[in-house]
Design a protein around this motif. Structure first.
Motif, mmCIF file in Angstrom:
data_model
loop_
_atom_site.group_PDB
_atom_site.id
_atom_site.type_symbol
_atom_site.label_atom_id
_atom_site.label_comp_id
_atom_site.label_asym_id
_atom_site.label_seq_id
_atom_site.Cartn_x
_atom_site.Cartn_y
_atom_site.Cartn_z
ATOM 1 N N ARG A 2 37.420 25.104 41.545
ATOM 2 C CA ARG A 2 35.966 25.029 41.716
ATOM 3 C C ARG A 2 35.264 24.737 40.392
ATOM 4 O O ARG A 2 34.195 24.111 40.371
ATOM 5 C CB ARG A 2 35.429 26.345 42.300
ATOM 6 C CG ARG A 2 35.778 26.581 43.759
ATOM 7 C CD ARG A 2 34.940 27.700 44.349
ATOM 8 N NE ARG A 2 35.142 28.964 43.666
ATOM 9 C CZ ARG A 2 36.071 29.859 44.008
ATOM 10 N NH1 ARG A 2 36.893 29.615 45.024
ATOM 11 N NH2 ARG A 2 36.174 31.000 43.342
ATOM 12 N N GLN A 3 35.873 25.143 39.284
ATOM 13 C CA GLN A 3 35.284 24.908 37.966
ATOM 14 C C GLN A 3 35.590 23.510 37.429
ATOM 15 O O GLN A 3 35.178 23.182 36.324
ATOM 16 C CB GLN A 3 35.770 25.969 36.974
ATOM 17 C CG GLN A 3 35.188 27.348 37.233
ATOM 18 C CD GLN A 3 35.670 28.366 36.211
ATOM 19 O OE1 GLN A 3 36.787 28.860 36.282
ATOM 20 N NE2 GLN A 3 34.813 28.682 35.247
ATOM 21 N N TRP A 23 43.552 39.282 35.367
ATOM 22 C CA TRP A 23 43.279 38.107 36.196
ATOM 23 C C TRP A 23 41.810 37.704 36.203
ATOM 24 O O TRP A 23 41.422 36.774 36.904
ATOM 25 C CB TRP A 23 43.782 38.353 37.615
ATOM 26 C CG TRP A 23 45.279 38.363 37.677
ATOM 27 C CD1 TRP A 23 46.117 39.429 37.512
ATOM 28 C CD2 TRP A 23 46.136 37.233 37.862
ATOM 29 N NE1 TRP A 23 47.430 39.053 37.598
ATOM 30 C CE2 TRP A 23 47.470 37.695 37.822
ATOM 31 C CE3 TRP A 23 45.903 35.878 38.071
ATOM 32 C CZ2 TRP A 23 48.561 36.845 37.971
ATOM 33 C CZ3 TRP A 23 46.994 35.035 38.230
ATOM 34 C CH2 TRP A 23 48.302 35.521 38.173
ATOM 35 N N GLU A 24 41.009 38.408 35.424
ATOM 36 C CA GLU A 24 39.620 37.992 35.296
ATOM 37 C C GLU A 24 39.541 36.704 34.477
ATOM 38 O O GLU A 24 40.366 36.457 33.596
ATOM 39 C CB GLU A 24 38.805 39.098 34.599
ATOM 40 C CG GLU A 24 38.705 40.372 35.414
ATOM 41 C CD GLU A 24 37.917 41.453 34.681
ATOM 42 O OE1 GLU A 24 37.393 41.169 33.578
ATOM 43 O OE2 GLU A 24 37.821 42.575 35.203
ATOM 44 N N ASN A 25 38.548 35.898 34.758
ATOM 45 C CA ASN A 25 38.388 34.631 34.036
ATOM 46 C C ASN A 25 37.613 34.874 32.743
ATOM 47 O O ASN A 25 36.503 34.399 32.556
ATOM 48 C CB ASN A 25 37.676 33.606 34.914
ATOM 49 C CG ASN A 25 37.877 32.187 34.391
ATOM 50 O OD1 ASN A 25 38.675 31.942 33.495
ATOM 51 N ND2 ASN A 25 37.133 31.248 34.947
ATOM 52 N N TYR A 38 40.167 29.575 32.378
ATOM 53 C CA TYR A 38 39.505 28.267 32.452
ATOM 54 C C TYR A 38 39.740 27.448 31.189
ATOM 55 O O TYR A 38 40.036 26.248 31.265
ATOM 56 C CB TYR A 38 38.004 28.419 32.682
ATOM 57 C CG TYR A 38 37.272 27.116 32.436
ATOM 58 C CD1 TYR A 38 37.354 26.066 33.357
ATOM 59 C CD2 TYR A 38 36.558 26.902 31.249
ATOM 60 C CE1 TYR A 38 36.733 24.847 33.105
ATOM 61 C CE2 TYR A 38 35.930 25.688 31.000
ATOM 62 C CZ TYR A 38 36.029 24.664 31.930
ATOM 63 O OH TYR A 38 35.424 23.450 31.668
ATOM 64 N N GLN A 74 43.783 33.176 44.161
ATOM 65 C CA GLN A 74 42.357 33.276 43.879
ATOM 66 C C GLN A 74 42.010 32.567 42.569
ATOM 67 O O GLN A 74 40.990 31.882 42.475
ATOM 68 C CB GLN A 74 41.951 34.748 43.817
ATOM 69 C CG GLN A 74 42.021 35.454 45.162
ATOM 70 C CD GLN A 74 41.788 36.959 45.063
ATOM 71 O OE1 GLN A 74 41.891 37.548 43.983
ATOM 72 N NE2 GLN A 74 41.477 37.581 46.193
ATOM 73 N N LEU A 75 42.863 32.725 41.560
ATOM 74 C CA LEU A 75 42.626 32.059 40.282
ATOM 75 C C LEU A 75 42.738 30.549 40.434
ATOM 76 O O LEU A 75 41.925 29.798 39.885
ATOM 77 C CB LEU A 75 43.613 32.563 39.236
ATOM 78 C CG LEU A 75 43.451 31.975 37.829
ATOM 79 C CD1 LEU A 75 42.065 32.276 37.271
ATOM 80 C CD2 LEU A 75 44.538 32.510 36.900
ATOM 81 N N ALA A 94 42.094 28.760 43.070
ATOM 82 C CA ALA A 94 40.886 28.280 43.745
ATOM 83 C C ALA A 94 39.675 28.311 42.813
ATOM 84 O O ALA A 94 38.852 27.384 42.812
ATOM 85 C CB ALA A 94 40.624 29.122 44.992
ATOM 86 N N GLN A 95 39.572 29.366 42.024
ATOM 87 C CA GLN A 95 38.440 29.493 41.109
ATOM 88 C C GLN A 95 38.450 28.378 40.065
ATOM 89 O O GLN A 95 37.421 27.755 39.786
ATOM 90 C CB GLN A 95 38.472 30.850 40.415
ATOM 91 C CG GLN A 95 37.299 31.073 39.468
ATOM 92 C CD GLN A 95 37.341 32.434 38.802
ATOM 93 O OE1 GLN A 95 38.297 33.179 38.960
ATOM 94 N NE2 GLN A 95 36.292 32.777 38.069
ATOM 95 N N LEU A 96 39.614 28.106 39.473
ATOM 96 C CA LEU A 96 39.714 27.058 38.462
ATOM 97 C C LEU A 96 39.449 25.683 39.067
ATOM 98 O O LEU A 96 38.834 24.814 38.431
ATOM 99 C CB LEU A 96 41.099 27.087 37.804
ATOM 100 C CG LEU A 96 41.405 28.342 36.976
ATOM 101 C CD1 LEU A 96 42.846 28.299 36.466
ATOM 102 C CD2 LEU A 96 40.427 28.475 35.818
#
Length: 208
Positions: A15-16, A45-47, A62, A8-9, A11-13
């Motif tokens: 996308r950023q 694991w929160e951004n 990030y 998940q991290l 994928a999130q990074l």
């Protein structure tokens, strides 16, 4: 294999805007919960940035990814990190460079980070307790330098410890901070402003 949280991290990074797959893999594969106090593990694991004691923080994933991606464009072998902190950024760099030299002014953090790196079998790291403003002259020059706290002005000593063609990424400022990239070209340094950031201050001359 990445954990679900790691996937998940990743994928999130992505996308950023983080594009370097080596950087994404290095960050997402680390057990981030091991780099924070047990009471903060559920937020690991929160951004977002999290406290790690001694008035310091672990940077949000990030920012770790952004700084690392910019720093590693030339695939440096010898990297100096100023501000070991929890050791998370150190662990990311250790997966991507031949050797990492890291300096921490707070002895307790240095000790904790060293134990974490040992547990992860990351042995290509040399750490010392010292003043990051001065760099590590006896191990210079470095292909790249990454500073994980905000300097009121760019330390000249760090710039002079870069190889020709080397890169340094550093947050600079007090109330308002910006992330800067320095690139050495002989005796000159090209400077590029990257983005606004918020870091704890880079303390000069005070060891704890």
């Amino acid at each position: 294999m990445l954990t679900v949280a790691g996937q998940q991290l990743y994928a999130q990074l992505a996308r950023q805007g983080i594009q370097d797959r080596r950087v994404l893999q290095a960050i997402a594969s680390l057990p981030r919960e091991q780099f924070v106090d047990e009471a903060m593990a559920h937020k690991a694991w929160e951004n977002s940035a999290l406290p790690i004691g001694y008035g310091q923080t672990i940077s949000q994933p990030y920012i770790v990814a952004r700084m690392t991606e910019v720093l590693l464009v030339n695939r440096p072998e010898r990297v100096l990190e100023v501000g070991t902190g929890s050791g998370f950024q150190t662990a990311v760099l250790a997966q991507l460079a031949s050797h990492v030299y890291t300096i921490e002014r707070i002895k307790g953090l240095r000790y904790q980070a060293r134990r974490r790196l040992q547990r992860l079998d990351l042995h290509n790291v040399s750490a010392r307790h010292g003043d990051g403003w001065e760099g590590w002259p006896s191990k210079a020059p470095f292909d790249a330098i990454l500073v994980t706290a905000a300097a009121r002005e760019t330390p000249r000593a760090l710039l002079t410890q870069l190889v020709d063609g080397g890169r340094m990424v550093i947050p600079v400022g007090q109330l308002q901070q910006s992330l800067w990239l320095y690139e050495r070209r002989g005796d000159e340094f090209l400077r590029t402003e990257l983005e606004a950031v918020k870091f704890v201050p880079l303390v000069q001359g005070e060891l704890e």
